[in-house]
Design an enzyme around this catalytic site. Structure first.
Site, PDB file in Angstrom:
ATOM      1  N   TYR A  44       0.848  -1.199   0.000  1.00  0.00           N
ATOM      2  CA  TYR A  44       0.000   0.000   0.000  1.00  0.00           C
ATOM      3  C   TYR A  44       0.888   1.255   0.000  1.00  0.00           C
ATOM      4  CZ  TYR A  44      -4.362  -2.491   1.444  1.00  0.00           C
ATOM      5  OH  TYR A  44      -5.469  -3.284   1.527  1.00  0.00           O
ATOM      6  N   GLY A  45       2.100   1.087   0.515  1.00  0.00           N
ATOM      7  CA  GLY A  45       2.953   2.236   0.825  1.00  0.00           C
ATOM      8  C   GLY A  45       3.439   3.038  -0.361  1.00  0.00           C
ATOM      9  N   CYS A  75      -1.923  -1.117   9.874  1.00  0.00           N
ATOM     10  CA  CYS A  75      -1.106  -0.687   8.736  1.00  0.00           C
ATOM     11  C   CYS A  75      -0.972   0.822   8.854  1.00  0.00           C
ATOM     12  CB  CYS A  75      -1.814  -1.053   7.438  1.00  0.00           C
ATOM     13  SG  CYS A  75      -1.038  -0.406   5.952  1.00  0.00           S
ATOM     14  N   ASN A  76       0.257   1.295   8.880  1.00  0.00           N
ATOM     15  CA  ASN A  76       0.462   2.732   9.037  1.00  0.00           C
ATOM     16  C   ASN A  76      -0.046   3.502   7.827  1.00  0.00           C
ATOM     17  OD1 ASN A  76       2.420   3.397  11.539  1.00  0.00           O
ATOM     18  ND2 ASN A  76       2.743   1.328  10.783  1.00  0.00           N
ATOM     19  N   THR A  77       0.205   2.948   6.634  1.00  0.00           N
ATOM     20  CA  THR A  77      -0.199   3.652   5.422  1.00  0.00           C
ATOM     21  C   THR A  77      -1.721   3.814   5.386  1.00  0.00           C
ATOM     22  OG1 THR A  77       1.674   2.605   4.312  1.00  0.00           O
ATOM     23  CG2 THR A  77       0.030   3.645   2.916  1.00  0.00           C
ATOM     24  N   THR A 190       4.375  -1.202   9.964  1.00  0.00           N
ATOM     25  CA  THR A 190       4.216  -2.427  10.765  1.00  0.00           C
ATOM     26  C   THR A 190       5.221  -3.519  10.386  1.00  0.00           C
ATOM     27  OG1 THR A 190       2.438  -3.037   9.240  1.00  0.00           O
ATOM     28  CG2 THR A 190       1.804  -2.053  11.335  1.00  0.00           C
ATOM     29  N   HIS A 191       5.864  -3.398   9.230  1.00  0.00           N
ATOM     30  CA  HIS A 191       6.890  -4.380   8.855  1.00  0.00           C
ATOM     31  C   HIS A 191       8.201  -4.193   9.630  1.00  0.00           C
ATOM     32  CE1 HIS A 191       4.433  -5.467   5.434  1.00  0.00           C
ATOM     33  NE2 HIS A 191       5.364  -6.262   4.966  1.00  0.00           N
TER      34      HIS A 191
HETATM   35  N1  DGL Z   1       1.797  -2.303   6.261  1.00  0.00           N
HETATM   36  C1  DGL Z   1       2.379  -1.154   5.606  1.00  0.00           C
HETATM   37  C2  DGL Z   1       2.543  -0.020   6.623  1.00  0.00           C
HETATM   38  O1  DGL Z   1       2.540  -0.242   7.828  1.00  0.00           O
HETATM   39  C3  DGL Z   1       3.722  -1.464   4.988  1.00  0.00           C
HETATM   40  C4  DGL Z   1       3.656  -2.331   3.790  1.00  0.00           C
HETATM   41  C5  DGL Z   1       3.056  -1.654   2.582  1.00  0.00           C
HETATM   42  O2  DGL Z   1       3.673  -0.771   1.986  1.00  0.00           O
HETATM   43  O3  DGL Z   1       1.935  -2.050   2.269  1.00  0.00           O
HETATM   44  O4  DGL Z   1       2.690   1.102   6.234  1.00  0.00           O
END
Ligand code: DGL
Length: 276
Positions: A44-45, A75-77, A190-191
């Site tokens: 998503y990022g 997920c932060n994004t 979160t990764h």
């Molecule tokens: N889960 C996404 C986040 O925490 C990172 C992975 C992504 O780019 O989707 O931003």
């Protein structure tokens, strides 16, 4: 039995959110969880806010259809760009993101009011962390650094390989150079917690490393308590159902890195969110 026994829904673009689920399950052993990883559309990022909002709405729709009592955006994004949209769309189901809890952890840790945030491109672009930190500490200095490469390294399980250390050095050394450098680093993706050792080796022991997993789990516990929605069932050691939008095999294999325990392939159900 008693209380509200419905599960808590948790979603992420993939497996990174399992670091948040791990903290939730440890903090809330009486609760049941449904976890959705939108692996078919990861990352998503690097995507636009509109695209991530559309994906997040579909993910939430699936979870709400599963009868969850609360949704956690692990997920932060997605938290950065879709929290308000989801809260509005799914009212009265409470929706909690990871940005505010992560910002609170950073503010609690800093002594010199200088905070660095390492995140995906979209999270950095929207400045959600900078805004959340400055809401809590108006005079905080926030430096943001996108580091999308870390997402792939974390999924490879390359916690401390030379490639990961070289990447950490490339992105982090310039941030922590000089007398007025930040004293705190928020892992705003979160990764990233699975790369904490490589990050720690790069920034040294004087920098406080924080992520949103523990503080999000605390925020969820408080929200359940406030809403009178905590489960009074027996501690089950976390009953978790997993959904993925692509290969259950890969989800189980790579997910184990983030959850910190084995995931049986048979426990992962393949779903198509385009039909949600
Ligand atoms: N889960 C996404 C986040 O925490 C990172 C992975 C992504 O780019 O989707 O931003």
């Amino acid at each position: 039995m008693g209380g509200d026994g419905r599960p808590i829904g948790v979603f992420d673009s993939g497996m990174g959110g399992l670091t948040v689920l791990r903290a939730l399950a440890a903090r809330l052993p009486h609760e049941r969880f449904v976890y959705l990883g939108d692996t078919a559309r990861l990352p998503y990022g690097t995507k636009s806010a509109e695209t991530v909002q559309a994906y997040a709405l579909q993910a939430t729709q699936l979870l709400v259809g599963e009868g969850v009592k609360m949704v956690v955006i692990a997920c932060n994004t997605a938290s950065a760009v879709a929290l308000a949209v989801l809260q509005e769309s799914w009212d009265p189901v409470p929706v909690i993101g990871v940005i505010e809890p992560g910002a609170a952890a950073g503010v609690a840790a800093t002594k010199n009011k200088r905070i660095a945030v390492l995140a995906t491109e979209s999270t950095v672009q929207g400045r959600a962390y900078a805004r959340a930190i400055q809401r809590l500490m108006a005079d905080a200095d926030v430096v943001q650094q996108p580091c999308q490469v870390f997402v792939a390294l974390a999924e490879e399980g390359w916690a401390e390989t030379p490639a990961t250390l070289a990447t950490a050095k490339h992105y982090l050394e310039p941030l922590f150079d000089g007398d007025d450098a930040p004293d705190t680093l928020v892992l705003g993706c979160t990764h990233f917690p699975v790369l904490a050792n490589a990050i720690r080796r790069t920034v040294g022991t004087n920098i406080a490393l924080v992520d949103s997993a523990e503080t999000t789990a605390a925020a969820v516990a408080d929200a359940l308590e406030d809403a009178g929605a905590a489960s009074a069932g027996p501690a089950s050691n976390a009953s978790i159902r997993f959904f993925a939008t692509d290969s259950p095999e890969r989800f189980a294999r790579v997910g184990a890195i983030f959850l910190g325990r084995e995931i049986a392939v048979d426990d992962v159900e393949l779903v198509d969110l385009r039909k949600a």
